[in-house]
Design a protein around this motif. Structure first.
Motif, short mmCIF file in Angstrom:
data_model
loop_
_atom_site.label_atom_id
_atom_site.label_comp_id
_atom_site.label_asym_id
_atom_site.label_seq_id
_atom_site.Cartn_x
_atom_site.Cartn_y
_atom_site.Cartn_z
N VAL A 141 0.85 -1.19 0.00
CA VAL A 141 0.00 0.00 0.00
C VAL A 141 0.89 1.25 0.00
CG1 VAL A 141 -1.69 1.34 1.32
CG2 VAL A 141 -1.91 -1.16 1.15
N ARG A 142 0.64 2.14 -0.95
CA ARG A 142 1.47 3.33 -1.07
C ARG A 142 0.61 4.56 -1.39
NH1 ARG A 142 4.51 0.98 1.55
NH2 ARG A 142 6.65 0.31 1.09
N LEU A 143 1.10 5.72 -0.94
CA LEU A 143 0.41 6.98 -1.17
C LEU A 143 0.86 7.57 -2.51
CD1 LEU A 143 0.78 8.56 2.38
CD2 LEU A 143 -0.95 6.93 1.56
N THR A 144 -0.11 8.07 -3.27
CA THR A 144 0.21 8.58 -4.60
C THR A 144 -0.57 9.84 -4.92
OG1 THR A 144 -1.40 6.99 -5.46
CG2 THR A 144 0.92 6.41 -5.68
N LYS A 145 -0.10 10.54 -5.92
CA LYS A 145 -0.83 11.63 -6.55
C LYS A 145 -1.19 11.14 -7.95
CE LYS A 145 1.16 15.37 -3.86
NZ LYS A 145 -0.03 15.40 -3.01
N SER A 146 -2.46 11.20 -8.29
CA SER A 146 -2.93 10.59 -9.52
C SER A 146 -3.48 11.62 -10.50
CB SER A 146 -4.02 9.55 -9.23
OG SER A 146 -3.51 8.50 -8.42
N VAL A 147 -3.15 11.42 -11.75
CA VAL A 147 -3.70 12.20 -12.86
C VAL A 147 -4.53 11.25 -13.71
CG1 VAL A 147 -3.16 13.62 -14.88
CG2 VAL A 147 -1.68 13.72 -12.85
N PHE A 148 -5.81 11.57 -13.85
CA PHE A 148 -6.71 10.76 -14.67
C PHE A 148 -7.03 11.56 -15.94
CE2 PHE A 148 -7.48 9.62 -10.25
CZ PHE A 148 -7.38 8.23 -10.29
N ILE A 149 -6.75 10.98 -17.09
CA ILE A 149 -6.98 11.65 -18.37
C ILE A 149 -7.93 10.80 -19.19
CG2 ILE A 149 -5.93 12.72 -20.40
CD1 ILE A 149 -3.26 12.69 -18.90
N GLU A 150 -9.04 11.39 -19.58
CA GLU A 150 -9.99 10.68 -20.44
C GLU A 150 -9.70 11.06 -21.90
OE1 GLU A 150 -14.78 10.40 -21.46
OE2 GLU A 150 -14.09 11.51 -19.68
N TYR A 151 -9.53 10.02 -22.73
CA TYR A 151 -9.26 10.22 -24.15
C TYR A 151 -10.41 9.64 -24.98
CZ TYR A 151 -4.31 11.01 -22.93
OH TYR A 151 -3.15 11.48 -22.42
N THR A 152 -10.64 10.23 -26.14
CA THR A 152 -11.53 9.60 -27.09
C THR A 152 -10.83 8.37 -27.66
OG1 THR A 152 -10.67 10.88 -28.95
CG2 THR A 152 -12.52 11.83 -27.72
N ALA A 153 -11.55 7.60 -28.45
CA ALA A 153 -10.98 6.38 -29.01
C ALA A 153 -9.74 6.66 -29.86
CB ALA A 153 -12.03 5.64 -29.85
N ASP A 154 -9.67 7.85 -30.46
CA ASP A 154 -8.51 8.17 -31.29
C ASP A 154 -7.50 9.07 -30.58
OD1 ASP A 154 -10.21 10.29 -31.28
OD2 ASP A 154 -10.23 10.60 -33.44
N GLY A 155 -7.55 9.12 -29.24
CA GLY A 155 -6.49 9.74 -28.47
C GLY A 155 -6.59 11.23 -28.23
N ILE A 156 -7.78 11.80 -28.35
CA ILE A 156 -7.95 13.22 -28.06
C ILE A 156 -8.36 13.38 -26.59
CG2 ILE A 156 -9.26 15.32 -28.60
CD1 ILE A 156 -9.70 14.16 -31.40
N PRO A 157 -7.61 14.14 -25.78
CA PRO A 157 -7.98 14.31 -24.37
C PRO A 157 -9.22 15.18 -24.24
CG PRO A 157 -6.08 15.68 -24.92
CD PRO A 157 -6.35 14.84 -26.12
N VAL A 158 -10.18 14.72 -23.44
CA VAL A 158 -11.43 15.48 -23.29
C VAL A 158 -11.69 15.88 -21.84
CG1 VAL A 158 -12.53 14.52 -25.34
CG2 VAL A 158 -12.74 13.30 -23.17
N HIS A 159 -11.02 15.24 -20.89
CA HIS A 159 -11.24 15.58 -19.49
C HIS A 159 -10.05 15.12 -18.66
CE1 HIS A 159 -13.31 16.45 -15.77
NE2 HIS A 159 -13.09 15.23 -15.34
#
Length: 568
Positions: A141-159
């Motif tokens: 178990v470890r503490l982290t800072k997380s970045v969540f990136i939502e991409y479209t199917a062709d790799g465009i970041p949307v959120h």
């Protein structure tokens, strides 16, 4: 005046100590810093997850060098029902254990970076943190800072979303294990559960989509193989080779770049000042010199200021005798990447906003960005963060310590290679001509990547040689023999001077030409891809982040954390 005796010349470890003292690398930790680290270890409670998003039930993995000891980044990836991807980049939360202004923080700031020498790591933080508390070890178990990136199917970041999290890594992989698992060629003993194999396949698919989009935006990637030394059990050099770099490295590089860019954009959008990773545009004068070099070798570079033209050139010379020279030429034409509080953008990455966020265990700038990350999540803004002047000074300091670390690593690698060849005078090896000057030419060994000079006096006692700078050739007046970039030769070790850190070779025989002549261009030519049997080989590719900073393989992830090196 003698201030310290390091040992007898030639003794194992003396060369390392010599480099540590030569470059003034901080080595011992103050007792106050060690005590702080011990207290953090004693007080750590993995069951205390208050204020953190619990991801211990998610499938998360790490991919690192086989000899890595500390792990600061982990990956998760999900395919959503609408066809989108959700990438999770989870970075060790070092800021949880390093209090601003404390003894640990002051020492980390002084060091600026970890130093990865061939046989020894000098970590920025004591090992109880760098290899323990903050290391994302398998099933811990470890503490982290997380970045969540939502991409479209062709790799465009949307959120994009950010969170303080807690994870438990399900599986640790070495780079060498990944592609056989993805391709289904791994031996039975190395096979893994199907959900993990599918995760690897999905990671590869998304990374290649992102990579393709990055190329279209004009990013530059140089092929700059770093030297990896081979040691016996007594830590004496027994050989060397160029580091391997396959698609598994590219997967992690893409995801680390994505996280760094996402954080930099968020901080910029919030109007906050932070330590950026910048890479200024090359000067017109340097680009003009690059154009002259390229055309002197018989290649075309219509517009050196054009990213597509530079990309085309790099693709054209790939696996050719001119590849190394062209890549070094482009590197020399560029400015060094550095840390700065001024938003100058990153030329090689083709990004307006970029920072280092993904390696807080070994880079102090990442730690400062993590603290801003915390301030954002808590709604505090930049309150309590360094002022503009402080950021400028800290950026300059971190750039200096980074270059010092890279120089020390490079110098010790050279020193160890020279010591290896010191007892091999007369030994022959195949090599490729990598540089030509009026006093001779430089070669790099094909099997052992040692570099040295073949002086013009060793070429022929009955001949005189003319140097053509435009085509970078030496041509014998009587014999007509021409030596040029990319020629394959056999050389013998003539003289090794460890103290002066130089090695000279003498020519034994010429094997084959590298750059064939092109009509109307004396000594010039386009590559025929005759590279001595290396065509199609996988060599270390320096990603764009470090392709311009001359740091010998320290890519965006940088040299990985290992007892040997590395890295990368």
């Amino acid at each position: 005046m003698v201030t310290k005796v390091l040992g007898q010349r030639g003794e194992v470890g003396v060369d390392t100590q010599m480099i540590i003292h030569e470059f003034g690398l901080p080595f011992e930790y103050p007792e106050e810093a060690l005590e702080e680290a011990r207290l953090e270890a004693e007080n750590f409670d993995e069951d205390d997850r208050d204020g953190r998003e619990d991801l211990t039930g998610d499938l998360i993995i790490t991919i690192d060098p086989v000899d890595a000891r500390d792990f600061d980044d982990a990956i998760s990836l999900k395919r959503e029902e609408n066809g989108h991807w959700t990438l999770g980049v989870h970075i060790a939360d070092v800021s949880e254990f390093v209090t601003p202004g404390g003894a640990l923080d002051k020492e980390a700031r002084l060091r600026g970076t970890s130093v990865y020498l061939p046989t020894q790591v000098i970590p920025m933080l004591p090992e109880v943190i760098s290899n323990g508390l903050a290391s994302l070890q398998e099933q811990r178990v470890r503490l982290t800072k997380s970045v969540f990136i939502e991409y479209t199917a062709d790799g465009i970041p949307v959120h994009t979303r950010f969170a303080n999290t807690v994870i438990k890594t399900a599986k640790r992989f070495a780079y060498e294990e990944v592609m056989p698992l993805i391709q289904g060629t791994a031996p039975k003993k190395n096979r893994v559960a199907e959900p993990i194999r599918q995760l690897l396949c999905d990671m590869y698919e998304l990374a290649m989509i992102l990579r393709k989009r990055r190329v279209k935006r004009g990013y530059l990637e140089l092929n700059m193989p770093a030297v990896d030394l081979e040691f016996d059990k007594n830590h004496r050099v027994i050989g060397a080779h160029e580091e391997e770099h396959d698609e598994s490295h590219e997967v992690i590089e893409e995801f680390m770049l994505a996280a760094n860019i996402a954080v930099a954009r968020e901080l910029t959008d919030r109007g906050l000042s932070f330590i950026r990773r910048v890479h200024g545009e090359p000067s017109p004068v340097k680009l003009k010199q690059l154009k002259e070099l390229v055309e002197g070798l018989g290649f075309e570079l219509k517009n050196p200021e054009s990213r597509p033209d530079l990309q085309r050139l790099l693709k054209e010379v790939e696996d050719s005798p001119a590849e190394r020279t062209i890549n070094y030429g482009i590197l020399r034409s560029m400015k060094q990447a550095e840390y700065s509080a001024i938003p100058e953008g990153h030329y090689a990455l083709a990004e307006d906003h970029y920072c280092h966020f993904t390696s807080p265990i070994r880079r102090y700038p990442d730690l400062t960005v993590h603290r801003l990350f915390d301030a954002l999540l808590a709604g505090r803004g930049a309150s309590g963060q360094p002022s503009g002047d402080e950021l400028l000074q800290l950026s300059r300091h971190c750039s200096t310590t980074e270059r010092r670390a890279a120089d020390a690593e490079r110098e010790l690698t050279k020193l160890k290679l020279l010591s290896y060849f010191e007892g091999k005078v007369g030994e022959e090896l195949e090599a490729i001509i990598t540089g030509v000057d009026r006093f001779g030419f430089f070669v790099r060994g094909s099997k052992i990547p040692v570099e040295g000079l073949v002086h013009i006096t060793s070429l022929s006692e009955q001949d005189y040689f003319d140097y053509d700078r435009a085509s970078m050739t030496l041509t014998g007046r009587r014999s007509g023999r021409r030596y040029r970039l990319g020629d394959r030769v056999v050389v013998a070790v003539a003289h090794v001077d460890v103290d002066r850190r130089s090695i000279n070779f003498r020519l034994v025989k010429w094997l084959s030409g590298g750059l064939p002549s092109v009509p109307g261009k004396s000594g010039r030519g386009r590559s025929n891809r005759d590279d001595g049997g290396k065509q199609g080989s996988k060599k270390k590719r320096r990603p764009p982040e470090s392709g311009a900073d001359g740091s010998r393989g320290q890519n965006d992830r940088g040299p990985k954390k290992s007892g040997k090196r590395r890295r990368r």
